[in-house]
Design an enzyme around this catalytic site. Structure first.
Site, short mmCIF file in Angstrom:
data_model
loop_
_atom_site.label_atom_id
_atom_site.label_comp_id
_atom_site.label_asym_id
_atom_site.label_seq_id
_atom_site.Cartn_x
_atom_site.Cartn_y
_atom_site.Cartn_z
N LEU A 71 0.87 -1.16 -0.16
CA LEU A 71 0.15 0.14 -0.10
C LEU A 71 0.76 1.22 -0.14
O LEU A 71 1.95 1.32 0.42
CB LEU A 71 -0.88 -0.03 1.32
CG LEU A 71 -1.70 -0.85 1.27
CD1 LEU A 71 -2.76 -0.82 2.57
CD2 LEU A 71 -2.87 -0.72 0.20
N ASP A 72 0.44 2.24 -0.85
CA ASP A 72 1.22 3.38 -0.88
C ASP A 72 1.36 3.88 0.63
O ASP A 72 0.54 3.84 1.54
CB ASP A 72 0.52 4.77 -1.44
CG ASP A 72 0.68 4.04 -2.99
OD1 ASP A 72 1.29 3.39 -3.52
OD2 ASP A 72 -0.57 4.85 -3.77
N ARG A 73 2.43 4.85 0.87
CA ARG A 73 2.72 5.29 2.32
C ARG A 73 1.79 6.20 2.74
O ARG A 73 1.16 5.89 3.96
CB ARG A 73 3.98 6.16 2.29
CG ARG A 73 4.36 6.67 3.52
CD ARG A 73 5.84 7.23 3.43
NE ARG A 73 6.39 7.49 4.74
CZ ARG A 73 7.47 7.62 5.18
NH1 ARG A 73 8.42 7.68 4.25
NH2 ARG A 73 7.90 8.10 6.23
#
Length: 258
Positions: A71-73
């Site tokens: 998942l993106d930060r």
């Protein structure tokens, strides 16, 4: 089930000998090498899960952890890891073959119409940049991106959407929403005008209103369906109290745990 073992509480959604799933908080990195900054050590979810497993099972050596997806930060939500190489290979195959059902909640700027539909684009990652833009289908390197969306509610000048991506492209939901004039709240990389969350000192500390609400996949060994549901972060409850309360009262799939 939650176990506060580390500075950031690790919320366990599922755990057995083959895989472990947790609720990733934003803006925690999924993977990488923890590093030091003027404000202290920057942790990663991978390191936290490894530390948890090492402590819980009294492992003397290195802890194996396969990472079939990320998942993106600035994104929160459900994420699954593999605890052995066989599980890692089989989980990775499910993600590659698009057999995993991923459901996101997104709060986007503006009034999304129609109530539901499909977004389809060709996306291109910009060289040496962590950013994606729309491209023509014939552009070298462009990748097809498809998702379905459904309007859930509206609150605080935003529309809350349920999104099911059919493909897994970099920043797919973020850029496809922005292309239609409905950027995700807080996502300044893709032209959001409204903030999300408290003010931050560093860009890497920003969060956006995108939450990986659930994952449905087959157990890598027993092949039975597993449904994971990530709790709604407190930040969402503060920003959209009426909508979140209403959505949580609706029937949701049960998270699984042994």
């Amino acid at each position: 089930m939650s176990r506060a073992r580390h500075a950031i509480m690790l919320v366990i959604l599922f755990e057995d000998n083959h895989c472990i799933a947790v609720a990733k908080p934003a803006p925690l990195l999924t993977q990488g090498v923890p590093f030091d900054s003027p404000t202290g050590t920057i942790p990663t979810l991978e390191a936290m899960v490894k530390a948890y497993l090492k402590e819980r099972y009294h492992k003397a050596g290195n802890v194996y952890l396969g990472i079939p997806h990320r998942l993106d930060r600035p994104v929160s939500g459900a994420i699954v890891f593999a605890r052995n190489t066989k599980a890692a290979r089989r989980l990775a195959e499910q993600f590659q073959k698009r057999e995993v059902i991923k459901t996101y909640w997104a709060a986007v700027e503006g009034d999304v119409q129609p109530q539901e539909g499909t977004w389809e684009d060709w996306l291109l990652k910009l060289p040496e940049e962590a950013r994606v833009e729309k491209a023509a289908a014939e552009t070298p390197g462009a990748r097809h991106a498809v998702l379905e969306y459904r309007r859930l509610s509206s609150e605080a000048g935003c529309t809350l959407l349920e999104i099911k991506p059919h493909t897994g492209r970099m920043h797919q939901i973020r850029v496809q929403a922005s292309l239609r004039g409905w950027p995700i709240r807080g996502d300044v990389l893709y032209h959001a005008q409204s903030s999300f969350g408290p003010p931050v000192e560093l860009p890497r500390e920003r969060v956006i209103a995108l939450h990986a609400r659930s994952l449905v996949f087959l157990h890598p060994i027993r092949y039975e369906p597993i449904t994971l549901v990530a709790p709604v972060p407190d930040l969402w409850r503060q920003a959209f109290p009426v909508s979140v309360k209403s959505l949580e009262q609706q029937k949701q799939p049960e998270s699984c745990e042994e």
